[in-house]
Write an enzyme that holds these catalytic residues in place. Structure first.
Site, mmCIF file in Angstrom:
data_model
loop_
_atom_site.group_PDB
_atom_site.id
_atom_site.type_symbol
_atom_site.label_atom_id
_atom_site.label_comp_id
_atom_site.label_asym_id
_atom_site.label_seq_id
_atom_site.Cartn_x
_atom_site.Cartn_y
_atom_site.Cartn_z
ATOM 1 N N SER A 233 44.398 19.567 -20.509
ATOM 2 C CA SER A 233 44.648 18.281 -21.159
ATOM 3 C C SER A 233 46.014 18.285 -21.834
ATOM 4 C CB SER A 233 43.560 18.082 -22.215
ATOM 5 O OG SER A 233 43.924 17.076 -23.112
ATOM 6 N N TYR B 251 37.460 21.657 -29.375
ATOM 7 C CA TYR B 251 37.577 21.239 -27.975
ATOM 8 C C TYR B 251 38.977 21.551 -27.436
ATOM 9 C CZ TYR B 251 38.547 18.259 -23.967
ATOM 10 O OH TYR B 251 38.961 17.800 -22.735
ATOM 11 N N LYS C 41 40.619 24.407 -24.388
ATOM 12 C CA LYS C 41 41.558 24.193 -23.278
ATOM 13 C C LYS C 41 42.697 25.217 -23.350
ATOM 14 C CE LYS C 41 39.286 20.908 -21.371
ATOM 15 N NZ LYS C 41 38.505 21.240 -20.174
HETATM 16 P P1 NAD Z 1 32.259 14.321 -18.023
HETATM 17 O O1 NAD Z 1 31.476 14.702 -19.236
HETATM 18 O O2 NAD Z 1 32.051 12.975 -17.446
HETATM 19 O O3 NAD Z 1 32.023 15.401 -16.857
HETATM 20 C C1 NAD Z 1 31.741 16.747 -17.117
HETATM 21 C C2 NAD Z 1 30.483 17.090 -16.321
HETATM 22 O O4 NAD Z 1 30.181 18.470 -16.518
HETATM 23 C C3 NAD Z 1 29.244 16.305 -16.768
HETATM 24 O O5 NAD Z 1 28.633 15.731 -15.622
HETATM 25 C C4 NAD Z 1 28.341 17.355 -17.414
HETATM 26 O O6 NAD Z 1 26.979 17.062 -17.194
HETATM 27 C C5 NAD Z 1 28.787 18.617 -16.702
HETATM 28 N N1 NAD Z 1 28.617 19.871 -17.450
HETATM 29 C C6 NAD Z 1 28.987 20.147 -18.729
HETATM 30 N N2 NAD Z 1 28.699 21.424 -19.032
HETATM 31 C C7 NAD Z 1 28.146 21.981 -17.915
HETATM 32 C C8 NAD Z 1 27.640 23.262 -17.592
HETATM 33 N N3 NAD Z 1 27.621 24.252 -18.480
HETATM 34 N N4 NAD Z 1 27.150 23.470 -16.362
HETATM 35 C C9 NAD Z 1 27.129 22.487 -15.429
HETATM 36 N N5 NAD Z 1 27.593 21.246 -15.681
HETATM 37 C C10 NAD Z 1 28.096 20.996 -16.907
HETATM 38 O O7 NAD Z 1 33.798 14.553 -18.387
HETATM 39 P P2 NAD Z 1 35.125 14.118 -17.589
HETATM 40 O O8 NAD Z 1 35.793 13.068 -18.384
HETATM 41 O O9 NAD Z 1 34.824 13.889 -16.169
HETATM 42 O O10 NAD Z 1 35.973 15.449 -17.773
HETATM 43 C C11 NAD Z 1 36.036 16.445 -16.771
HETATM 44 C C12 NAD Z 1 36.937 17.569 -17.245
HETATM 45 O O11 NAD Z 1 38.235 17.049 -17.533
HETATM 46 C C13 NAD Z 1 36.466 18.249 -18.524
HETATM 47 O O12 NAD Z 1 36.774 19.630 -18.431
HETATM 48 C C14 NAD Z 1 37.321 17.608 -19.600
HETATM 49 O O13 NAD Z 1 37.476 18.454 -20.714
HETATM 50 C C15 NAD Z 1 38.622 17.415 -18.858
HETATM 51 N N6 NAD Z 1 39.480 16.351 -19.408
HETATM 52 C C16 NAD Z 1 38.974 15.091 -19.548
HETATM 53 C C17 NAD Z 1 39.775 14.089 -20.097
HETATM 54 C C18 NAD Z 1 39.240 12.675 -20.293
HETATM 55 O O14 NAD Z 1 39.844 11.914 -21.058
HETATM 56 N N7 NAD Z 1 38.140 12.266 -19.641
HETATM 57 C C19 NAD Z 1 41.096 14.383 -20.478
HETATM 58 C C20 NAD Z 1 41.575 15.675 -20.306
HETATM 59 C C21 NAD Z 1 40.754 16.661 -19.757
#
Ligand code: NAD
Ligand code: UDP
Length: 341
Positions: free
Chosen positions: A127, A152, A156
């Site tokens: 991120s 959080y 990262k």
């Molecule tokens: P999200 O919560 O929609 O998707 C994450 C998925 O991982 C969920 O479906 C959840 O059920 C699953 N999950 C969590 N822990 C788990 C585990 N231990 N085992 C199996 N499944 C698990 O989030 P997103 O927005 O799609 O984000 C995806 C990635 O991108 C994450 O790593 C997040 O930190 C990163 N990210 C997101 C953003 C944002 O703004 N959405 C920005 C920067 C980075």
């Protein structure tokens, strides 16, 4: 069938859009998700868009035996995209151990098993929060990493370090670390999108829920920042553009031609938009007025940050393409679908 890719967190927001793009590019996808922040109905959406139902394992990546079984049952996985993580900044302050355990154990388990099962590379979701409040914008990959402001954000930074140390130790794997700016929007089919849990913290889901009448008004967190209209500036990137970047990253990582073992890319548009500009893009794209009020600043907010995406543009041959108004229309179509409007 093309190469087999494991997508952890593949029923989540960014994961589901990426699975669609991977399948459309000819990859064979296996998803693992524990459904802690998504549901398996997402698989229907993916199938409706692509005509292919991805293999799905309901399981937790912090459990190494579950992962071992997965690799044994789905032989020949070449690459991993690791989306699985807990991602709510506020909650991470309340429950730091949950965040460290979930996000770090997931990554460590995957890294540990990769050589054993012949998995060549891992794409990691990082991120722009690793940059903190930047000294200057736009920000490129050489900018300093600032101390994390939440558990959080720290997961990262630590994850990036774990991958770097593991690759440096001579482990036979490659990695691409993708630093996302602000992912927003939904698939143009409105069959998949973001499913916020409870009251949204992020701007766009709060905005679309307000437009749908679920929330009374949108609060703009501060209009006294040092920006042209006083509201904060971010680099909002369409989720389908973001998903496509994972496909190009995977292709590069698994190609034979001497790419570095570890690479880092910023994924953004290169364009900063203020909160007020984003709201006005939504209103003019959809003809829907959003009731809003100006409120106080939100603690811990970064004033302004946007990406220099030249490295991704030139090295990956990827560029954000979707115009902001189209992103806003897609976000609205998805909101209308999930709120039954
Ligand atoms: P999200 O919560 O929609 O998707 C994450 C998925 O991982 C969920 O479906 C959840 O059920 C699953 N999950 C969590 N822990 C788990 C585990 N231990 N085992 C199996 N499944 C698990 O989030 P997103 O927005 O799609 O984000 C995806 C990635 O991108 C994450 O790593 C997040 O930190 C990163 N990210 C997101 C953003 C944002 O703004 N959405 C920005 C920067 C980075
Ligand atoms: N924001 C806002 N009202 C909201 C939610 C967010 O004004 O209800 C602002 C927030 O202050 C920030 C921008 O919108 O300037 C993006 O916030 P978000 O939480 O979506 O992303 P992040 O802060 O993680 O970049």
């Amino acid at each position: 069938m093309g190469q087999k890719i494991l997508v952890t967190g593949g029923t989540g927001y960014i994961g589901s859009h990426t699975v669609v793009e991977l399948q459309q590019a000819g990859y064979e996808v296996v998803i693992i998700d524990n459904l802690s922040n998504s549901n398996d109905g997402v698989l229907d959406g993916i199938e409706a868009i692509t005509g292919i139902r991805p293999a799905f394992v309901e399981g937790d990546c912090t459990d190494i035996e579950t992962l071992r079984r997965l690799f044994a049952d789905h032989k020949g996985i070449k690459g991993i995209i690791n989306f699985a993580a807990s991602k709510a900044v506020g909650e991470s302050v309340q429950k730091p151990l949950l965040y460290y355990r979930n996000n770090l154990n997931t990554l460590i388990n995957l890294l540990e098993l990769m050589p054993e099962y012949g998995v060549e590379g891992i794409v990691f979701s990082s991120s722009c929060t690793v940059y903190g409040e930047p000294d200057r914008n736009p920000i490129d990959e050489t900018a300093p990493i600032k101390p994390a402001t939440s558990p959080y954000g720290n997961t990262k930074q630590i994850s990036e370090e774990i991958i770097t140390d593991y690759v440096a130790s001579g482990a036979p794997i490659k990695s691409i670390i993708l630093r996302y700016f602000n992912p927003i929007g939904a698939h143009s089919s409105a069959l998949i999108g973001e499913l916020p849990n409870g009251v949204p913290n992020n701007l766009v889901p709060y905005l679309t829920q307000t437009a749908a009448g679920i929330r009374k008004e949108l609060t703009v967190f501060g209009d006294d920042y040092d920006t042209p209209d006083g509201s904060c500036i971010r680099d909002y990137i369409d989720v389908v553009d973001l998903a496509k970047a994972h496909v190009t990253a995977m292709k590069r990582m698994l190609s034979e031609t001497g790419t570095d073992s570890i690479e880092v890319f910023n994924l953004g548009t290169g364009r900063g938009l203020s909160v007020l500009e984003l709201i006005s893009a939504f209103e003019s794209a959809t003809d829907v007025k959003v009731p809003l009020r100006i409120g106080p600043r939100r603690a811990g907010d970064i004033e302004k940050i946007w990406a220099a995406p030249a490295k991704a543009n030139e090295t990956l041959g990827w560029k954000a393409m979707v115009p902001i108004k189209e992103t806003m229309r897609n976000a609205w179509a998805w909101q209308c679908r999930i709120s039954g409007k």
